[in-house]
Each structure stands twice: as structure tokens, then as C-alpha cells.
Design a protein around this motif. Sequence first.
Motif, PDB file in Angstrom:
ATOM      1  N   GLY A  14     -11.362  -1.249  -2.655  1.00  0.00           N
ATOM      2  CA  GLY A  14     -11.573   0.021  -3.110  1.00  0.00           C
ATOM      3  C   GLY A  14     -10.519  -0.004  -3.964  1.00  0.00           C
ATOM      4  N   HIS A  15      -9.436  -0.896  -4.297  1.00  0.00           N
ATOM      5  CA  HIS A  15      -8.095  -0.550  -5.163  1.00  0.00           C
ATOM      6  C   HIS A  15      -9.214  -0.122  -6.814  1.00  0.00           C
ATOM      7  N   MET A  16     -10.279  -1.550  -6.874  1.00  0.00           N
ATOM      8  CA  MET A  16     -10.874  -1.268  -8.195  1.00  0.00           C
ATOM      9  C   MET A  16     -11.803  -0.180  -8.596  1.00  0.00           C
ATOM     10  N   GLY A  25     -10.829  -6.190   2.294  1.00  0.00           N
ATOM     11  CA  GLY A  25     -10.088  -6.507   1.416  1.00  0.00           C
ATOM     12  C   GLY A  25      -9.878  -5.898   0.174  1.00  0.00           C
ATOM     13  N   ILE A  26      -8.333  -6.288  -0.568  1.00  0.00           N
ATOM     14  CA  ILE A  26      -7.779  -4.716  -0.985  1.00  0.00           C
ATOM     15  C   ILE A  26      -9.090  -4.716  -1.949  1.00  0.00           C
ATOM     16  N   GLN A  27      -9.569  -5.825  -3.110  1.00  0.00           N
ATOM     17  CA  GLN A  27      -9.518  -5.474  -4.032  1.00  0.00           C
ATOM     18  C   GLN A  27     -11.276  -3.827  -4.752  1.00  0.00           C
ATOM     19  N   SER A  46      -7.236  -2.413   4.921  1.00  0.00           N
ATOM     20  CA  SER A  46      -8.251  -3.096   3.928  1.00  0.00           C
ATOM     21  C   SER A  46      -7.898  -3.977   4.114  1.00  0.00           C
ATOM     22  N   LEU A  47      -6.764  -4.839   4.632  1.00  0.00           N
ATOM     23  CA  LEU A  47      -6.353  -6.146   4.263  1.00  0.00           C
ATOM     24  C   LEU A  47      -7.423  -6.682   5.104  1.00  0.00           C
ATOM     25  N   VAL A  48      -7.546  -6.461   6.257  1.00  0.00           N
ATOM     26  CA  VAL A  48      -8.193  -7.188   7.489  1.00  0.00           C
ATOM     27  C   VAL A  48      -9.684  -6.908   7.696  1.00  0.00           C
ATOM     28  N   TYR A  57       7.636 -13.254   2.878  1.00  0.00           N
ATOM     29  CA  TYR A  57       6.796 -13.089   1.935  1.00  0.00           C
ATOM     30  C   TYR A  57       5.887 -11.402   1.528  1.00  0.00           C
ATOM     31  N   ARG A  58       5.087 -12.347   3.013  1.00  0.00           N
ATOM     32  CA  ARG A  58       4.136 -10.596   3.697  1.00  0.00           C
ATOM     33  C   ARG A  58       4.733  -9.456   2.879  1.00  0.00           C
ATOM     34  N   ALA A  59       6.209  -8.796   3.774  1.00  0.00           N
ATOM     35  CA  ALA A  59       6.790  -8.355   4.582  1.00  0.00           C
ATOM     36  C   ALA A  59       7.334  -7.396   3.091  1.00  0.00           C
ATOM     37  N   VAL A  60       7.851  -8.477   2.149  1.00  0.00           N
ATOM     38  CA  VAL A  60       8.037  -7.368   0.533  1.00  0.00           C
ATOM     39  C   VAL A  60       7.131  -6.976   0.545  1.00  0.00           C
ATOM     40  N   THR A  61       5.683  -7.644   0.143  1.00  0.00           N
ATOM     41  CA  THR A  61       4.646  -6.290   0.205  1.00  0.00           C
ATOM     42  C   THR A  61       4.047  -5.500   0.898  1.00  0.00           C
ATOM     43  N   HIS A  62       3.850  -5.420   2.236  1.00  0.00           N
ATOM     44  CA  HIS A  62       3.602  -4.791   3.610  1.00  0.00           C
ATOM     45  C   HIS A  62       4.535  -3.792   2.893  1.00  0.00           C
ATOM     46  N   ASN A  63       5.771  -4.082   2.828  1.00  0.00           N
ATOM     47  CA  ASN A  63       6.728  -2.732   3.199  1.00  0.00           C
ATOM     48  C   ASN A  63       6.806  -1.970   2.098  1.00  0.00           C
ATOM     49  N   LYS A  64       6.466  -2.751   0.208  1.00  0.00           N
ATOM     50  CA  LYS A  64       5.949  -2.392  -1.086  1.00  0.00           C
ATOM     51  C   LYS A  64       4.744  -0.733  -0.745  1.00  0.00           C
ATOM     52  N   GLY A  65       3.858  -1.056  -0.219  1.00  0.00           N
ATOM     53  CA  GLY A  65       3.185  -0.759   0.349  1.00  0.00           C
ATOM     54  C   GLY A  65       3.139   0.680   1.027  1.00  0.00           C
ATOM     55  N   ILE A  66       4.357   0.538   2.064  1.00  0.00           N
ATOM     56  CA  ILE A  66       4.761   1.358   2.620  1.00  0.00           C
ATOM     57  C   ILE A  66       5.415   2.510   1.997  1.00  0.00           C
ATOM     58  N   MET A  67       6.152   1.999   1.080  1.00  0.00           N
ATOM     59  CA  MET A  67       6.423   2.861  -0.080  1.00  0.00           C
ATOM     60  C   MET A  67       5.863   4.033  -0.923  1.00  0.00           C
ATOM     61  N   ASN A  68       4.624   3.498  -1.510  1.00  0.00           N
ATOM     62  CA  ASN A  68       3.391   3.989  -1.813  1.00  0.00           C
ATOM     63  C   ASN A  68       3.332   5.144  -1.354  1.00  0.00           C
ATOM     64  N   GLY A  69       3.572   5.137  -0.039  1.00  0.00           N
ATOM     65  CA  GLY A  69       3.503   6.588   0.619  1.00  0.00           C
ATOM     66  C   GLY A  69       4.453   7.705  -0.001  1.00  0.00           C
ATOM     67  N   ALA A 105      -3.257   2.193   5.961  1.00  0.00           N
ATOM     68  CA  ALA A 105      -4.572   2.089   5.078  1.00  0.00           C
ATOM     69  C   ALA A 105      -4.520   0.749   4.300  1.00  0.00           C
ATOM     70  N   ALA A 106      -3.934   0.512   3.907  1.00  0.00           N
ATOM     71  CA  ALA A 106      -3.298  -0.915   3.419  1.00  0.00           C
ATOM     72  C   ALA A 106      -3.771  -2.258   4.305  1.00  0.00           C
ATOM     73  N   VAL A 107      -2.883  -2.264   5.456  1.00  0.00           N
ATOM     74  CA  VAL A 107      -3.699  -3.399   6.076  1.00  0.00           C
ATOM     75  C   VAL A 107      -5.319  -3.278   6.667  1.00  0.00           C
ATOM     76  N   GLU A 163       1.572   6.600  -9.693  1.00  0.00           N
ATOM     77  CA  GLU A 163       0.791   6.530 -11.227  1.00  0.00           C
ATOM     78  C   GLU A 163      -0.240   5.496 -10.024  1.00  0.00           C
ATOM     79  N   GLU A 164      -0.154   5.228  -9.507  1.00  0.00           N
ATOM     80  CA  GLU A 164      -0.613   3.544  -8.995  1.00  0.00           C
ATOM     81  C   GLU A 164      -1.947   4.844  -8.497  1.00  0.00           C
ATOM     82  N   SER A 165      -3.159   4.288  -8.980  1.00  0.00           N
ATOM     83  CA  SER A 165      -4.559   5.248  -8.304  1.00  0.00           C
ATOM     84  C   SER A 165      -4.914   5.409  -7.314  1.00  0.00           C
TER      85      SER A 165
HETATM   86  C1  MEV Z   1      -0.252  -2.418  -2.763  1.00  0.00           C
HETATM   87  O1  MEV Z   1       0.516  -1.279  -3.826  1.00  0.00           O
HETATM   88  C2  MEV Z   1       0.467  -2.135  -2.119  1.00  0.00           C
HETATM   89  C3  MEV Z   1      -0.435  -3.359  -0.742  1.00  0.00           C
HETATM   90  O2  MEV Z   1      -0.037  -4.232  -1.743  1.00  0.00           O
HETATM   91  C4  MEV Z   1       0.187  -3.099   0.248  1.00  0.00           C
HETATM   92  C5  MEV Z   1      -0.622  -4.458   1.262  1.00  0.00           C
HETATM   93  O3  MEV Z   1      -0.529  -5.780   0.783  1.00  0.00           O
HETATM   94  O4  MEV Z   1      -0.111  -3.867   2.474  1.00  0.00           O
HETATM   95  C6  MEV Z   1      -2.084  -3.454  -1.031  1.00  0.00           C
END
Ligand code: MEV
Length: 436
Positions: free
Chosen positions: A392-394, A388-390, A383-385, A273-285, A379-381, A84-86
Amino acid sequence: MASSISGFSKLSKAEKIKWITQNHFDQPQEASTLLATYCHPDAARQEKHDEFIENTLSNFYLPLGVAPNFLINNKQYTLPMVIEESSVVAAAGKSAKYWANKGGFHTQILGTEKVGQVHFICPEDPKKVTDFFEHIKPKLLEGCAPMLERMEKRGGGLLSLQLIDKTAAMADYYQLHATFDTRDAMGANFINSVLERLAEILRQVANEYAKFSHIDKPIEVVMSILSNYVPNCIARAKVSCPINQLEEEEGLSATAFAKKMVQAVQIAQVEPYRAVTHNKGIMNGVDAVVLATGNDFRAIEAAVHAYAAKDGQYRSLSTAFIDGDQFVFQLDLPLALGTVGGLTQLHPLVQWNLELLGYPSAEELMQIIAVAGLAQNFAAVRSLVTSGIQKGHMKMHLLNILNQLGAKGTEKEAAIAYFKTHKVSHAAVQDFLAKA
Ligand code: MEV
């Protein structure tokens, strides 16, 4: 205030909907019409879906998208993604393209071993329990042999059976620890059936053995269940290229970009704290392809996060490093997947997705899904470096905002054109629509 009900599961679907809507909704008619609009018009097809679970009232749609141009081990794939995530599908497609002209993704299977355990309590001297296990092991193996035949014909089966003394962790606690190869099946039912058979034999033989041996205290089986932790069922996905082939990004040279990517992944290695979000990005795919192929995303999530914490600290699942003139980005994932059995046979769209992937074996699917995770992470990292993520996201979120604000045809088109060159935010879209 809604009332409670007994015997709900025995009601017909129409009765269930009537009770639910009358007891929980202000507008029962509207509520039941909405459910009806999400039911499949073909009654037989709907019935199939109804029977996946209990108390089905309707269907809950998620988009099925595709990400083409994945070059994996020199073979082209289009990945099916249910999510569902755009921005996820777009990000996958972007990564696929980025790496397609740099040799693509390369993968490897590092193991396919699944695990199951019979947990039991025996208040005996551990030496006696070990001797007892050695004595009865042939009986255990013999007793479950008929259940293994079909799996053995497919090249799988029971790989090992061990007694593990866990008494240091919990008084009188032991395990029968079994490992399996379940070939193209995820294998949960097979493993659980074999474990229950082992537990049954363990109980029986313990009773008989007690009559003529030193084990005179009872063996109490607590439970028999597969483990979703599969640290030896691993797919590795990797991309690499000479640093000078990396594109310059938002004012960053290729070398600076490579360094920043490595730093970003190192931060996720050392900072939970960063690892959880980083891995969440992996789990998106990962989850998107896991769902599309009818696999159990809860099992995959549980395994992956346990694996991320295997050395006692939660860390990034991916690694990035510079090796001479090469930039390397890599991911190891524990993935217990199936391409036969369960929902894979029952859900028509799962079959469609498997055909899209060329009917992969479980091992091939493990590799494809590890690539989906790596691509998403890259793709996430990236954009982040850089931007910034917003940004593409927005952009991807624009349609959601327009729909939320009730924008229609031409308004939508005008907004999409305008926001090609303007920064997207909820407020900016609201302003634009107000002025349109
Ligand atoms: C958002 O669904 C996933 C990210 O936050 C992953 C990341 O920060 O590496 C963009």
C-alpha cells in the motif's frame, strides 16, 4: 560563512529576507523569489499568518486532505487531515469504509480534567506546611475566584486544589496541584493565569503568615505551569463486530485474521520497540486531525506518549481482543483539545475544517480524533498482518517517486496504469521511465 546579526526581529519582512538570502544562499534572488511564491496574494490574509509567530518570511504548505464515510456513534463525518505522509489519508478512508457497514465507531468520554501545578520549595517540617496550606486554602480560592467567573459561566472552572508533599522525591519540594475543567477551550492560558495568581497569593500570604505562625522559613515559588499530562482527560474509541463479519484477507480466514490482529496488538503491548511504531501509526491519524483543527500537536504527542508509559513500560495505546464471537479493537487517548480560542478562531482553514466537522464541542472533537487514531491503527495493523505494509505504501508513494524523477503528464499516467499491476519500487519506476 554566514555572519551573525543583532536586532533581526526589528527589521521589516523585506529586510529580513534580504539579509537571510544574502547571507545564507548562493542564489539570493532565487531564494527570495521562492519565498515570495509561497506568500498569499491577498496581503491582509498573509498578514494574519505572518502574525502567528515572529520573524515570518513565508508560508510552509502541508496538504489538507479529507477522509469521508466515518460513521461515529451513528453520525456521518468527513475528517479533515493535514499531513505530508502519502498513505495516511487513504488508510483512514479505507478503515472508515471497512467499519461503516459493521456498525461504525463508538466512542465515550472518560474524563475531561486538565491539570496545573505551582511548584515550590519550603525547608519546613512537612506537617507545618500541610497545616499552613489548610489555613490558607480559603484565601487561595477566594483570591483566584474573579478569574474563574467566566469559565464557571461556561460550566467549567477550578475543580480541586491540593497540596502535594514531594519531599521524598526532592528535598523541600511541594506542589499546589490544581485540576480544571476548561470546557471547549484547550485552556492553557486560563490555567497558567490562575496558577500564577495562586503562586502570587501563596507568596504574599506566606510572608504575612510567617509573622505570627510556625512557618518561619521562606516559601520559594519555582514555577507555575499547566501540565500537558492529562491522564483523566480521556476519549475512548472502539470498533467491534462478530468475527464472521470480518472479511477474509489475503488467504486468511476471518478467524485467523482476528487472531493475528490480536497477536499483533499484544506484541505492541509487551515489546517497546514495536509499541513505539504501533503508536506512531496511531499518531498519524491523530496529529493530522489535531493540526487540521488548529490544536497543539506537541502537547498531544507529549501527553499520549507519557500515557503509553504510565505503568513504567512503554506500551501499545490500543488493545484488541476476542470476546466470545466478537472481535474488539479499542483505543484510549489523553486529548486536551480546544474548539474555541487560539488558532481555532484565527486560521481561516481551521474554521473551514471545524465547519466540515459540524462545529464540534471539545468533547466531540476528542472522540473524533480518538477515532482517527483507531482507524489509522486498524489500517496499519491490518496491512502488516496480511499483505505487508510496503504494498500500500509504495502504491501511494508512486506519485512522490514520479515527481522526484521529474516525470510529466502522459509519462505519469502510463506509469500509474502500469504499476496498478506491478510492484512499486524506486528502481522499478526508474526502469519504467527509462524505457518509456
Ligand atoms: C508508518 O507511518 C506507520 C506504521 O509503521 C505503523 C505501524 O507499524 O503500525 C505503518
